[in-house]
Design a protein around this motif. Sequence first.
Motif, mmCIF file in Angstrom:
data_model
loop_
_atom_site.group_PDB
_atom_site.id
_atom_site.type_symbol
_atom_site.label_atom_id
_atom_site.label_comp_id
_atom_site.label_asym_id
_atom_site.label_seq_id
_atom_site.Cartn_x
_atom_site.Cartn_y
_atom_site.Cartn_z
ATOM 1 N N CYS A 70 0.821 -1.216 0.000
ATOM 2 C CA CYS A 70 0.000 0.000 0.000
ATOM 3 C C CYS A 70 0.855 1.266 0.000
ATOM 4 C CB CYS A 70 -0.929 0.028 1.224
ATOM 5 S SG CYS A 70 -2.201 -1.263 1.242
ATOM 6 N N ASP A 77 -2.932 -1.422 -4.526
ATOM 7 C CA ASP A 77 -3.800 -0.938 -3.445
ATOM 8 C C ASP A 77 -3.173 0.284 -2.786
ATOM 9 O OD1 ASP A 77 -6.079 -2.575 -3.356
ATOM 10 O OD2 ASP A 77 -4.942 -4.205 -2.454
ATOM 11 N N ARG A 124 -2.173 3.404 -0.845
ATOM 12 C CA ARG A 124 -2.793 4.207 0.209
ATOM 13 C C ARG A 124 -1.837 5.352 0.545
ATOM 14 N NH1 ARG A 124 -6.412 1.226 3.732
ATOM 15 N NH2 ARG A 124 -6.129 2.841 5.306
#
Length: 597
Positions: free
Chosen positions: A147, A154, A156
Amino acid sequence: MSTISPETREDALSALARVFGFARFRGVQDQVVSRVLAGQSTLAVMPTGAGKSLTYQLPAAMLPGTCVVVSPLIALMHDQLRAANANGLAAAALTSVDMDREQTIERFRNGQLDLLYIAPERASQPHFRELLTRAPIALFAIDEAHCVSEWGHDFRPDYRLLRPLLDSFPEVPRLALTATADRHTRADILAQLGIAEDGLIIAGFDRPNIRYRITPRDNALRQLKALLAEQPGPGIVYAPTRNGVEKLAGQLAEGGRRVLPYHAGLPPEVRAANQAAFVASEDMVMVATVAFGMGIDKPDVRFVAHAGLPKSIEGYYQETGRAGRDGDDAVALMLWGADDFARARMRISEVEEHRQPSERARLDALANLVETPTCRRAVLLRHFGEHPPETCGNCDNCLHAPGVTDATQLARKLLSAVYRTGQMFGLGYLEKVLTGAADERVTDRGHDQLSVFGIVPGEEAALLRPVARALQARGTLITNEHGGFMLGGDARALLKGEGRLDLVVAPKAERTSRRRRGAEGEPNPIGDPLFEALRGLRRELAQEAGVPPYVIFHDSVLRDMAARRPATLQDLGAIGGVGARKLEAYGDRFLQEIRGY
């Protein structure tokens, strides 16, 4: 390599047996734990189900101070909290839904916690950094570390704000963990988290217990119902849209199995209730968008099905990796259609121009996976930079080899028809032109006068749809907003004779008896009544403790109990997965059950 002493290694093995009930490490767990105990920062790339959480939970049980775990989802934290507490570790979380915040902070400051779980959004705040200065810190563990990378699937942004926090405690080692990271992503994680290149440990990506099955979608509901009939255990079905989730969940539930939906459009309390029901269940099916899954550490998921094309091979690997984390056999089924590729290519045309080449490369990699006549696992592992054997023996193509036919000439006929009719018609119309069908629309447009009219004989006509699907998957045919075909990719090269199309022809499905199908998905393949009794006791204890059954013991542990029938607590404690805390809490109840047999 780590430089811990033989005494420390013995201490680690002793703690492994005492806390987790295992006599030895699995895979690269030993290397990772050794580096952590030696104070060395590490990025560990380990496949789902390889025991990543143990690599920080075991040091947390051995080292003075608290291991601070950065985790992306509250549900994932609470799953791991339950497992850690069941093994006798002192663990807590600081999240928006945890009501014991002041108590947790007090325990943390007093050095009474082995593990403290926290989200990246909170971890990057100055007030949390200030809190850390008042407590002894043993280790920073960054879970789902992909992340942190913009290359990851994914991403983040808050993960990229962790570096200042980590640098504020230079003496505390960092352990980053992920199951999914290609070469670019690995390099980015190392740079973003300040871990040296020699701190990289890659366990490999193979999940040999997962059987990969990929097939064209002809009737998704029928195909999924067949899968549910084969697999009586818990499973996840991924659908691409919220409406698709709702519809499919309702249709599958008509078969009598408990099936619930999960997507971001449901009220939070419904999502939470459905997720809790799935985690606690031994046979439930969750139909969901990809919003569901990262927060689930449920080890006994027996199948993961995709009702449509995943977004990338990385996403597919991560989503299918939610099956079979307990090491037992599991199935990953993907149903795909040409329209999936058409929509995906349309989406790519709408993203920023600098991202389009990498997005196209990801889609082409998926096309290669679904259209290959060779081993699926080998294609997957090569994508992640590995050099696997040519065959795996546990995917559809290895078990039932498909045929391959040279469809180049038929592909050229179809592409020529697309071009000569003006690149505006769908396959149904083009089939009529190519097969010479008597059709008023064809004659009205004068397309019965084209050189391509009637050039596909009846025996070839059945292959037109598979050829069109294959050409769409590789981007040779693309669709306009009305569903009409246009030439794309390598179409002109193919028409000039500069390429070829090898068409994969799936073998006829073999008949499988109902008894054999059932046995494949059952956790009790030999039908031992003691095993079923132990599962019943586990269910009862789980309800009493308010935890999912797998937190008590995995199926594999119960199978060992049924096979070995221990007579004493010492014998029971010798079974893998029975640690000291669980032996104390549940040992007498299980021995009592076993004595009845």
